[in-house]
Every structure is written in structure tokens, then in C-alpha cells.
Design a protein around this motif. Structure first.
Motif, PDB file in Angstrom:
ATOM      1  N   TRP A  51       0.850  -1.188   0.000  1.00 45.02           N
ATOM      2  CA  TRP A  51       0.000   0.000   0.000  1.00 45.02           C
ATOM      3  C   TRP A  51       0.885   1.237   0.000  1.00 45.02           C
ATOM      4  O   TRP A  51       1.982   1.219   0.560  1.00 45.02           O
ATOM      5  CB  TRP A  51      -0.872   0.025   1.260  1.00 45.02           C
ATOM      6  N   VAL A  52       0.421   2.304  -0.623  1.00 47.44           N
ATOM      7  CA  VAL A  52       1.085   3.601  -0.514  1.00 47.44           C
ATOM      8  C   VAL A  52       0.136   4.547   0.207  1.00 47.44           C
ATOM      9  O   VAL A  52      -1.085   4.416   0.117  1.00 47.44           O
ATOM     10  CB  VAL A  52       1.503   4.178  -1.889  1.00 47.44           C
ATOM     11  N   VAL A  53       0.709   5.489   0.921  1.00 44.61           N
ATOM     12  CA  VAL A  53      -0.062   6.447   1.703  1.00 44.61           C
ATOM     13  C   VAL A  53       0.241   7.845   1.173  1.00 44.61           C
ATOM     14  O   VAL A  53       1.407   8.191   0.950  1.00 44.61           O
ATOM     15  CB  VAL A  53       0.283   6.332   3.202  1.00 44.61           C
ATOM     16  N   SER A  54      -0.801   8.635   0.988  1.00 46.97           N
ATOM     17  CA  SER A  54      -0.684   9.920   0.296  1.00 46.97           C
ATOM     18  C   SER A  54       0.349  10.862   0.911  1.00 46.97           C
ATOM     19  O   SER A  54       1.039  11.562   0.175  1.00 46.97           O
ATOM     20  CB  SER A  54      -2.049  10.608   0.221  1.00 46.97           C
ATOM     21  N   TYR A  55       0.506  10.884   2.213  1.00 49.26           N
ATOM     22  CA  TYR A  55       1.428  11.854   2.812  1.00 49.26           C
ATOM     23  C   TYR A  55       2.820  11.276   3.088  1.00 49.26           C
ATOM     24  O   TYR A  55       3.682  11.970   3.645  1.00 49.26           O
ATOM     25  CB  TYR A  55       0.830  12.473   4.086  1.00 49.26           C
ATOM     26  N   LEU A  56       3.061  10.052   2.662  1.00 55.46           N
ATOM     27  CA  LEU A  56       4.377   9.425   2.832  1.00 55.46           C
ATOM     28  C   LEU A  56       4.889   8.933   1.486  1.00 55.46           C
ATOM     29  O   LEU A  56       5.014   7.728   1.244  1.00 55.46           O
ATOM     30  CB  LEU A  56       4.278   8.262   3.840  1.00 55.46           C
ATOM     31  N   PRO A  57       5.208   9.862   0.588  1.00 54.14           N
ATOM     32  CA  PRO A  57       5.610   9.467  -0.774  1.00 54.14           C
ATOM     33  C   PRO A  57       6.901   8.658  -0.783  1.00 54.14           C
ATOM     34  O   PRO A  57       7.776   8.848   0.050  1.00 54.14           O
ATOM     35  CB  PRO A  57       5.795  10.808  -1.487  1.00 54.14           C
ATOM     36  N   GLY A  58       6.964   7.731  -1.719  1.00 53.48           N
ATOM     37  CA  GLY A  58       8.167   6.931  -1.880  1.00 53.48           C
ATOM     38  C   GLY A  58       8.266   5.742  -0.952  1.00 53.48           C
ATOM     39  O   GLY A  58       9.260   5.021  -0.969  1.00 53.48           O
ATOM     40  N   ARG A  59       7.245   5.515  -0.146  1.00 51.56           N
ATOM     41  CA  ARG A  59       7.275   4.400   0.791  1.00 51.56           C
ATOM     42  C   ARG A  59       6.128   3.452   0.479  1.00 51.56           C
ATOM     43  O   ARG A  59       5.067   3.869   0.039  1.00 51.56           O
ATOM     44  CB  ARG A  59       7.140   4.890   2.228  1.00 51.56           C
ATOM     45  N   GLU A  60       6.338   2.186   0.752  1.00 50.98           N
ATOM     46  CA  GLU A  60       5.301   1.172   0.606  1.00 50.98           C
ATOM     47  C   GLU A  60       5.144   0.466   1.943  1.00 50.98           C
ATOM     48  O   GLU A  60       6.126   0.233   2.648  1.00 50.98           O
ATOM     49  CB  GLU A  60       5.671   0.174  -0.479  1.00 50.98           C
TER      50      GLU A  60
END
Length: 105
Positions: A51-60
Motif C-alpha cells: 500500500w502507498v499512503v498519500s502523505y508518505l511518498p516513496g514508501r510502501e
């Protein structure tokens, strides 16, 4: 956790199943998204149990990590926003001032 030490986390494909929309602590989880009525932030399923989270770009994240991220955003956007408004600040300013004071260790 900073960007240089972050490692991609994976989970086994059969270990997390979300068969139908589920609501836990005002976080709504479907097969493709994680949202909360308390924040504009969201999580999106990108495949391979990540999953990716909108306020944590570049992280899964795995599903539990994404739920934690959306829950934290919901707290920041609701509880902190109310407290900050009473002080004449935004939630971001309040967290920034607390962080600059060294309160987070």
C-alpha cells in the motif's frame, strides 16, 4: 525512521485478506483503499500486498502499516487541529513547535 534506513516491508500473500469494506476506529478499509472521515489522507493498494499512503511518498507499507499511517493522520487532523485552533495555530504548526522543542525523542 528516516529515508536512509527505511526498508520495504512485505507480507505473505495469504496473510491479509479484506473481503469486504470494513470500518475500524473510523478507518474504512476496502480491497483498494484506506480512508478516514477525519482526514483527507488516504492509502491505495498497489499490488503485491503493498500500500502507498498519500502523505508518505516513496514508501510502501503492508496493510497494518498503512492502517497505522491513516489512523495517525486522522488523529493529527482531528484532535491536534482542535487543540491547535484553541492556541491560534494549525495542527502542522503545533506539531512543528513540539518537535523543535525536543519533546519527541
Amino acid at each position: 525512521m528516516n529515508m536512509t534506513t527505511w526498508r520495504r516491508r512485505r507480507i505473505e500473500s495469504d496473510s491479509v485478506r479484506v473481503p469486504e469494506p470494513t470500518e475500524r476506529a473510523d478507518v474504512v478499509i476496502t480491497e483498494t483503499s484506506i480512508t478516514s472521515k477525519y482526514t483527507r489522507q488516504s492509502g491505495v493498494y498497489v499490488g503485491d500486498n503493498l500500500w502507498v499512503v498519500s502523505y508518505l511518498p516513496g514508501r510502501e507499507f503492508d496493510l497494518p502499516g498503512a492502517i497505522t499511517a491513516i489512523s495517525a493522520a486522522a488523529v493529527a487532523d482531528s484532535v491536534l487541529a482542535d487543540s491547535a485552533a484553541q492556541l491560534g495555530l494549525t495542527a502542522a504548526e503545533l506539531v512543528g513547535f513540539i518537535a523543535m522543542s525536543g519533546a519527541f525523542r
